[in-house]
Design a protein around this motif. Structure first.
Motif, short mmCIF file in Angstrom:
data_model
loop_
_atom_site.label_atom_id
_atom_site.label_comp_id
_atom_site.label_asym_id
_atom_site.label_seq_id
_atom_site.Cartn_x
_atom_site.Cartn_y
_atom_site.Cartn_z
N GLN A 6 20.79 5.55 14.94
CA GLN A 6 21.14 6.47 14.00
C GLN A 6 21.68 5.69 12.80
O GLN A 6 21.38 6.08 11.90
N TYR A 7 22.56 4.85 13.08
CA TYR A 7 22.89 3.99 12.17
C TYR A 7 21.93 3.47 11.11
O TYR A 7 21.75 3.27 10.10
N GLN A 8 21.14 2.74 12.10
CA GLN A 8 19.87 2.11 11.45
C GLN A 8 19.04 3.22 10.50
O GLN A 8 18.70 2.67 9.14
N GLU A 9 18.99 4.43 10.72
CA GLU A 9 18.43 5.26 9.92
C GLU A 9 19.25 5.85 8.92
O GLU A 9 18.69 5.89 7.67
N PHE A 10 20.35 5.87 8.99
CA PHE A 10 21.43 6.12 8.02
C PHE A 10 21.23 5.14 6.81
O PHE A 10 21.24 5.31 5.64
N ILE A 11 21.08 3.88 7.22
CA ILE A 11 20.93 2.64 6.27
C ILE A 11 19.74 2.78 5.58
O ILE A 11 19.78 2.70 4.27
N ALA A 12 18.75 3.08 6.41
CA ALA A 12 17.23 3.24 5.78
C ALA A 12 17.33 4.25 4.75
O ALA A 12 16.88 4.14 3.64
N GLN A 13 17.88 5.55 5.06
CA GLN A 13 17.69 6.35 4.28
C GLN A 13 18.53 6.26 2.88
O GLN A 13 17.97 6.63 1.73
N TYR A 14 19.72 5.76 3.13
CA TYR A 14 20.63 5.47 1.85
C TYR A 14 20.00 4.15 1.06
O TYR A 14 19.95 4.47 -0.12
N ALA A 15 19.56 3.41 1.62
CA ALA A 15 18.65 2.33 1.00
C ALA A 15 17.77 2.92 0.09
O ALA A 15 17.42 2.37 -1.24
N ALA A 16 16.85 3.58 0.68
CA ALA A 16 15.73 4.25 0.13
C ALA A 16 15.98 5.23 -1.27
O ALA A 16 15.30 4.88 -2.36
N LYS A 17 17.24 5.78 -1.13
CA LYS A 17 17.70 6.20 -2.52
C LYS A 17 18.14 5.59 -3.61
O LYS A 17 18.24 5.61 -4.63
N GLN A 18 18.97 4.26 -3.11
CA GLN A 18 19.59 3.25 -3.99
C GLN A 18 18.62 2.43 -4.70
O GLN A 18 18.81 2.05 -5.86
N LEU A 19 17.46 2.13 -3.52
CA LEU A 19 16.80 0.91 -4.21
C LEU A 19 15.56 1.20 -4.91
O LEU A 19 14.39 0.89 -4.35
N LEU A 20 15.62 1.87 -5.98
CA LEU A 20 14.47 2.58 -6.29
C LEU A 20 13.58 1.44 -7.52
O LEU A 20 14.47 0.89 -7.83
N VAL A 21 12.42 1.32 -7.48
CA VAL A 21 11.68 0.43 -8.26
C VAL A 21 11.84 0.88 -9.75
O VAL A 21 11.52 2.21 -9.96
N LYS A 22 12.43 0.23 -10.77
CA LYS A 22 12.47 0.50 -12.00
C LYS A 22 12.07 -0.67 -12.91
O LYS A 22 11.26 -1.77 -12.51
N GLU A 23 11.68 -0.38 -14.17
CA GLU A 23 11.33 -1.45 -15.15
C GLU A 23 12.56 -2.53 -15.30
O GLU A 23 13.64 -2.20 -15.23
N PRO A 24 12.03 -3.72 -15.38
CA PRO A 24 10.80 -4.35 -15.29
C PRO A 24 10.30 -4.35 -13.68
O PRO A 24 11.23 -4.96 -12.97
N LYS A 25 9.22 -3.79 -13.53
CA LYS A 25 8.91 -3.77 -12.24
C LYS A 25 8.63 -5.32 -11.27
O LYS A 25 8.82 -5.17 -10.10
N ALA A 26 8.29 -6.30 -12.14
CA ALA A 26 8.30 -7.54 -11.63
C ALA A 26 9.54 -8.13 -10.93
O ALA A 26 9.61 -9.03 -10.20
N LEU A 27 10.61 -7.39 -11.55
CA LEU A 27 11.95 -7.80 -10.87
C LEU A 27 12.31 -7.08 -9.80
O LEU A 27 12.92 -7.72 -8.73
N TYR A 28 12.09 -5.71 -9.67
CA TYR A 28 12.41 -4.87 -8.71
C TYR A 28 11.80 -4.66 -7.72
O TYR A 28 11.78 -4.30 -6.50
N GLU A 29 10.16 -4.93 -7.86
CA GLU A 29 9.39 -4.83 -6.72
C GLU A 29 9.62 -5.58 -5.54
O GLU A 29 9.56 -5.14 -4.46
N PRO A 30 9.85 -7.04 -6.06
CA PRO A 30 9.98 -7.97 -4.80
C PRO A 30 11.34 -7.42 -3.98
O PRO A 30 11.47 -7.75 -2.87
N VAL A 31 12.41 -6.70 -4.65
CA VAL A 31 13.62 -6.52 -4.08
C VAL A 31 13.27 -5.18 -2.92
O VAL A 31 13.54 -5.22 -1.71
#
Length: 324
Positions: A6-31
């Motif tokens: 459950q903790y692993q899932e909480f982290i995954a869900q939170y990270a998905a909301k926080q770590l959105l790909v934005k411009e410049p994509k070449a910087l954030y896509e690798p993240v």
């Protein structure tokens, strides 16, 4: 309390909301890519777990947990560049999928992002967390430098090696736990007990990683098996082999760790045989057990009920018996 899954899932869900790909994509896509590969998420899980051990809500610990995980992955991106590693978690490393410059810059961005997650905490908690995090981040860099230095030294001692892995790996595990304790506002004594538990657990974890690097199943390990041997890294296995091996075997091992053949298959197999024959494999497994038991003894000192202690004990034991 929640389960590890459950903790692993909480982290995954939170990270998905926080770590959105934005411009410049070449910087954030690798993240997004490196964070999306998942992994065990050992460290952020420990932050959430530690917070709930002392009656805090795991949600309060999510920003700090993500800071730890982003920092950890930043260090992996840069470590992979330094090691010229082709695989991470069974996938291409960032510098292989893109290029070295992208790996450097995206990694730099991740380090800055990690610090920003602490901004959601009130001033005193923010200061305490950042002070601990900065000290730990510097220690991780020191550990990485020692790791690099040791590749070109023939006189690395076991205490030196253990100090290196303490800084490179164990301190971040310990800090992840202590952060949860800080957020829960428990006593400094309890926070330090958790830190020490994490330090011993982290040492066991890294020694297990060293062992799996040589003897792990390539289908489950997720990294190139034999990578440390290819890089001539003086791991605990190597140091124990040099301590225990017969003179002729020591000479052979030293010779093998002085070459970098085009095809490393024979080198890896020869070194593994020497690790087994010398008793280094068994000694490494014994050390993993010793540090795990030290961690478990510290659990008994924590003022927690039996069910909470059992959760920490189960976590440590599962980690010791992992194959990935």
């Amino acid at each position: 309390m929640h389960s590890i899954a459950q903790y692993q899932e909480f982290i995954a869900q939170y990270a998905a909301k926080q770590l959105l790909v934005k411009e410049p994509k070449a910087l954030y896509e690798p993240v997004s890519y490196i964070m999306g590969l998942g992994g065990k998420r050992l460290r952020p899980v420990l932050t959430l777990l530690a917070a709930e051990l002392f009656e805090a809500n795991y949600q309060d610990a999510l920003p700090a947990a993500l800071a730890v995980e982003v920092f950890h992955n930043f260090s992996l991106v840069h470590d992979d560049i330094m090691d010229a590693a082709p695989l991470r978690r069974g996938h291409e490393t960032v510098h292989e999928k893109w290029d070295v410059n992208t790996g450097i810059l995206s990694g730099d961005a991740m380090l800055i992002m990690a610090y920003r997650y602490f901004e959601s905490y009130e001033p005193q908690v923010f200061y305490t967390l950042v002070q601990l995090f900065s000290q730990t981040a510097l220690e991780v860099c020191e550990g990485q430098q020692w790791d690099v230095d040791f590749e070109n030294r023939d006189d690395v001692t076991q205490p030196e090696y253990l100090k290196m892995i303490e800084y490179k790996t164990a301190v971040l595990v310990a800090t992840a736990l202590k952060m949860g304790a800080i957020i829960a506002n428990t006593s400094a004594h309890n926070a330090q007990l958790l830190y020490d538990f994490g330090l011993n657990l982290g040492l066991a974890f890294q020694l297990q990683d060293d062992y799996l690097d040589a003897f792990g199943n390539p289908e489950t390990f997720g990294k190139q098996v034999g990578g440390d041997i290819i890089e001539n890294k003086k791991t605990y296995l190597y140091l124990k082999a040099m301590e225990y091996a017969e003179p002729t075997d020591k000479m052979q091992l030293a010779q093998l760790f002085s070459i970098q053949p085009t095809d490393n298959t024979d080198k890896i197999e020869s070194v593994k045989r020497l690790f087994d024959h010398s008793g280094a494999s068994k000694a490494t497994q014994d050390a993993i057990e010793m540090y795990t038991q030290k961690a478990l003894q510290l659990v008994e000192e924590l003022p927690l009920d039996a069910s909470k202690k059992a959760l920490l004990i189960a976590f440590a034991q599962n980690l010791m018996h992992r194959t990935v």
